[in-house]
Design an enzyme around this catalytic site. Structure first.
Site, short mmCIF file in Angstrom:
data_model
loop_
_atom_site.label_atom_id
_atom_site.label_comp_id
_atom_site.label_asym_id
_atom_site.label_seq_id
_atom_site.Cartn_x
_atom_site.Cartn_y
_atom_site.Cartn_z
N LEU A 1 1.70 -4.59 -1.25
CA LEU A 1 2.72 -3.63 -0.85
C LEU A 1 3.02 -2.69 -2.01
CD1 LEU A 1 5.02 -6.27 0.82
CD2 LEU A 1 3.64 -4.59 2.05
N THR A 2 2.80 -1.41 -1.81
CA THR A 2 3.02 -0.44 -2.86
C THR A 2 4.50 -0.35 -3.22
OG1 THR A 2 1.13 0.83 -2.04
CG2 THR A 2 2.62 1.96 -3.55
N GLN B 1 -5.80 -5.65 -5.41
CA GLN B 1 -6.35 -4.67 -4.48
C GLN B 1 -6.63 -3.38 -5.23
OE1 GLN B 1 -4.13 -2.34 -1.32
NE2 GLN B 1 -5.25 -3.74 0.03
N CYS C 1 -5.83 2.89 3.44
CA CYS C 1 -4.60 3.56 3.00
C CYS C 1 -4.49 4.94 3.67
CB CYS C 1 -4.59 3.72 1.48
SG CYS C 1 -3.12 4.56 0.86
N LYS D 1 -9.83 -4.31 3.36
CA LYS D 1 -8.70 -4.03 4.26
C LYS D 1 -8.93 -2.68 4.91
CE LYS D 1 -3.66 -4.41 4.55
NZ LYS D 1 -3.29 -3.19 5.25
N HIS E 1 -5.69 -3.76 10.05
CA HIS E 1 -4.36 -3.30 10.44
C HIS E 1 -4.51 -2.62 11.80
CE1 HIS E 1 -0.49 -0.88 9.24
NE2 HIS E 1 -0.39 -1.48 10.42
N ASN F 1 -3.22 -7.82 10.96
CA ASN F 1 -2.06 -7.27 10.26
C ASN F 1 -1.35 -6.26 11.15
OD1 ASN F 1 -1.55 -4.81 7.74
ND2 ASN F 1 -0.23 -6.54 8.14
N GLY F 2 -0.01 -6.39 11.22
CA GLY F 2 0.77 -5.42 11.96
C GLY F 2 1.88 -6.05 12.78
N ASP F 3 3.13 -5.77 12.40
CA ASP F 3 4.32 -6.10 13.20
C ASP F 3 4.60 -7.60 13.30
OD1 ASP F 3 4.36 -3.39 13.61
OD2 ASP F 3 3.48 -3.48 15.61
#
Length: 705
Positions: A359-360, A412, A443, A482, A512, A545-547
């Site tokens: 997570l950035t 990453q 990204c 990813k 994602h 990945n997602g929600d």
């Protein structure tokens, strides 16, 4: 801190002692089912309150227009870089910037640089201007020794003695790792770092391009010197010139990124549809000037050495001409030996493990420590740009740091070309302690995509292949990838590449369930993730990945698709990091405001240990705490909901909490986030302001449609 906490909570937002029955607003008149259909959180009516009064947007626009019409004085006050640099040096000489060595020892004569030191040695002046100490105990106070920041620590009142430089180094080594060594940084600055494994694999795969044809071709002697020194001809003085080759039929297409790094890419004829546009004339001129500097790096030699070298080269050329194709065959066999067999590579089993996504900004080391305490199994560092790592930028290398509690940890990286990514992976493998390396190809940020990295690689499958093949063949650590479903919405393409990603050498792929165009709007497409997982080869682990925002989401995805190895948790962990505890204990945790505050206290302590307990470290910790609070306010306690569990795309209405602290934590005002930070880190400095960096709410409008 406890006393200040109680005081500030008491002076928190003015709420009624008992929430008004029935609430207010249109949301209170709708049924829970109707609210859920509108993506509005169904908070119980007893806790609903009218939205707080805010300045109208018209007034704000009027103020903005007036400021635009007012004559600007910024141009008059603009200063050159030299002036700013001079002012920064003078500022460090002020009493506010005490020499670290003097601060540790308390003796002005302890600094080895004496009068040449950049910082102030006036201890009394520093004490006179230093703000009052913060309440609580120094985060470095333990049996191991006193605080490494000495007089500069904001908790200096709790100190007993001082700490030597050796003790500080030993403590840092014991808790954190993957720091950038000074000798390695100097080699990267001077472009003297060698990447033998990476260059060998790039050459074997045909991805190591030749120099620009406009440059003078090196003679046989120079070519031999270059071969003997094993220095890649693709590196410029900044360590960021990139050459790649993807086919024997080549077409030059120069490009220049935002860092001034000249890149020459060779693309095959069948990739013309996705080839980058030709640059402007200025970019071409910059490319020519940059490539003119590309030359083999050789150390200076005396005339005797040159004569000796000439004789050696002549003998080498004679033997080369006599051997014919024998040398080529031998070198080919040597290159083949460098490639690892798939059975020789280390593997990581991600199945059933709770994976905290990279997570950035917010996914920093203190936050990852919080998630480890709350049950995360796998952690990954923030995304780091390959070009910046190869340039030796300390701020970028800081993203690779690892805490000793992170037992299964990866980093990453993000890059646009095979040579850049492969050399970065070799460098990380050599200098860092990591369990796996993840390559970001999803990204959606414009500044990344415009350089050809991140989601832009989804439009260039041949370049994806080159990056994964070269990276996986260079190191024996697991390489993961990813990605997103595709670049444009409605044009998914990862299902067509999933089998190839496994064959190219990736150990796992995280999908994602959104396209680049969607950013974070709409819900993730898990049906498509299931489709990709079923198509994947057995050797390739597929992560979704997602929600994911509750243990029921986790269970549903695992039961709907057994081929899915695990689920990566991203924004769900930002909003409520105890999601890992919920999944492991299989319950909806109705966490109290006091328990949430204790988590924030732990974060503040971890942050002070990581960034320092001096004034700069305290404010850095405060900044990242506020960034995190810009997410946590979206959490709605379980006891306040009519429908459980909360969904990630629900918009929370204005509501009262069960106590004043819970009401304060639910506020979406940055002023209230600052008040929470003051409970933990003391008063903010004068003229302090904060604006969150990220605006990636699930219900925000996507920028690209």
């Amino acid at each position: 801190m406890d006393g200040s906490t109680a005081e500030l909570v008491a002076t928190g937002p003015k709420v009624s002692e008992a929430p008004p029955s029935g609430g207010g607003g249109a949301a209170a008149r709708l049924t829970p089912e109707e609210l859920v259909a509108k993506a509005i959180a169904p908070v119980k009516k007893d806790f609903i309150r009218p939205p707080p009064a805010r300045a109208s947007t018209n007034d704000a626009n009027d103020d903005a227009s007036e400021s635009k019409r007012a004559p600007s004085t910024l141009l008059k006050e603009k200063k050159s870089k030299k002036q700013l640099k001079r002012e920064r040096r003078q500022e460090k000489k002020s009493a506010a910037y005490l020499c670290p060595e003097v601060a540790r020892s308390g003796d002005a004569s302890s600094c080895p640089y004496n009068d040449k030191c950049r910082f102030s040695h006036d201890v009394e002046a520093f004490k006179a201007q230093k703000p009052a100490d913060l309440e609580g105990e120094c985060p470095f106070f333990s049996a191991e020794g006193p605080c490494p920041y000495g007089l500069a620590c904001r908790f200096a009142g709790t100190h007993k003695d001082v700490l030597s430089g050796e003790a500080l180094t030993g403590r840092k080594k014991g808790s954190e790792m993957n720091g950038l060594k000074k000798d390695i940084q100097k080699l990267l600055w001077k472009n003297k770092m060698r990447f033998q494994k990476a260059d060998a694999q790039l050459k074997l795969l045909g991805l190591l391009g030749k120099m620009n044809t406009k440059n003078k071709m090196p003679s046989d002697k120079e070519d031999c010197d270059q071969t003997l020194s094993n220095v890649s001809p693709t590196a410029d003085k900044n360590g960021c010139s990139e050459l790649a080759c993807e086919s024997s039929k080549q077409m030059e297409s120069p490009a220049t990124d935002n860092n001034g790094c000249s890149e020459v890419v060779y693309v095959s004829d069948n990739q013309m549809d996705h080839a980058p546009q030709p640059p402007a004339e200025d970019d071409t001129a910059h490319l020519a000037s940059a490539t003119d500097e590309i030359r083999p790096l050789k150390k200076a030699k005396s005339s005797v050495d040159e004569n000796c070298c000439d004789s050696v080269l002549e003998n080498h050329e004679q033997s080369f001409s006599q051997s014919g194709n024998t040398t080529d065959c031998a070198s080919t066999e040597t290159d083949r030996c460098l490639k690892l067999h798939p059975r020789e590579k280390k593997l990581i089993d991600f199945r059933e493990k709770l994976y905290l996504a990279p997570l950035t900004t917010v996914g920093n080391l203190p936050f990852r420590r919080i998630c480890k305490v709350l049950g995360a199994d796998v952690t990954c560092g923030e995304m780091a740009m390959c070009t910046n790592l190869l340039q030796g930028q300390a701020s970028e290398w800081a993203l690779l740091r690892r805490h000793s509690s992170e037992d299964l940890f990866g980093v990453q990286i993000c890059g646009a070309y095979p040579d850049t990514v492969t050399r970065t992976i070799e460098l990380i493998d050599r200098e860092c302690a990591v369990d796996f390396i993840d390559i970001n190809m999803g990204c959606p940020i414009d500044i990344v995509v415009n350089k050809g990295a991140g989601s832009a690689l989804l439009t260039k499958p041949m370049r994806m292949k080159g990056i994964i093949q070269a990276a996986s063949s260079t190191v024996d650590r697991p390489i993961t990838v990813k990605v997103r479903t595709g670049y444009l919405e409605g044009r998914n393409r990862i299902d067509a590449l999933i089998e190839g990603i496994g064959q190219w050498g990736a150990n796992a792929v995280t999908i994602h369930g959104r396209s680049r165009q969607q950013r974070y709007s709409k819900l993730a497409d898990w049906e498509y993730i299931y489709q990709c997982a079923r198509k994947a080869p057995d050797a390739l682990q597929v992560l979704g990945n997602g929600d994911v925002f509750s243990y029921s989401d986790w269970n549903k995805h695992k039961s709907d698709c057994p081929q899915l190895s695990t689920c990566m948790i991203a924004r769900g962990a930002l909003i409520k990091p105890w999601i890992f505890t919920e999944i492991k204990e299989q319950r909806h945790w109705d966490i109290s405001s006091g328990e949430r505050l204790n988590i924030l206290k732990d974060y503040a302590r971890f942050g002070l240990e990581h960034w320092g307990s001096d004034a700069k470290g305290v404010e850095t910790t405060r900044h990242f705490l506020l960034e995190w609070l810009s997410y946590t306010h979206r959490y709605i306690p379980v006891g306040l909901l009519d429908v459980v569990p909360q969904r990630l795309n629900w918009r929370p209405p204005s509501y009262f909490g069960r106590d004043d602290l819970e009401t304060l934590m639910a506020s979406d005002s940055a002023a209230d986030w600052i008040r929470i930070s003051e409970m933990l880190l003391g008063k903010v400095p004068a003229d302090f302001t904060f604006a969150p960096k990220h605006k990636s709410n699930a219900y925000d409008r996507a920028e690209n449609g």
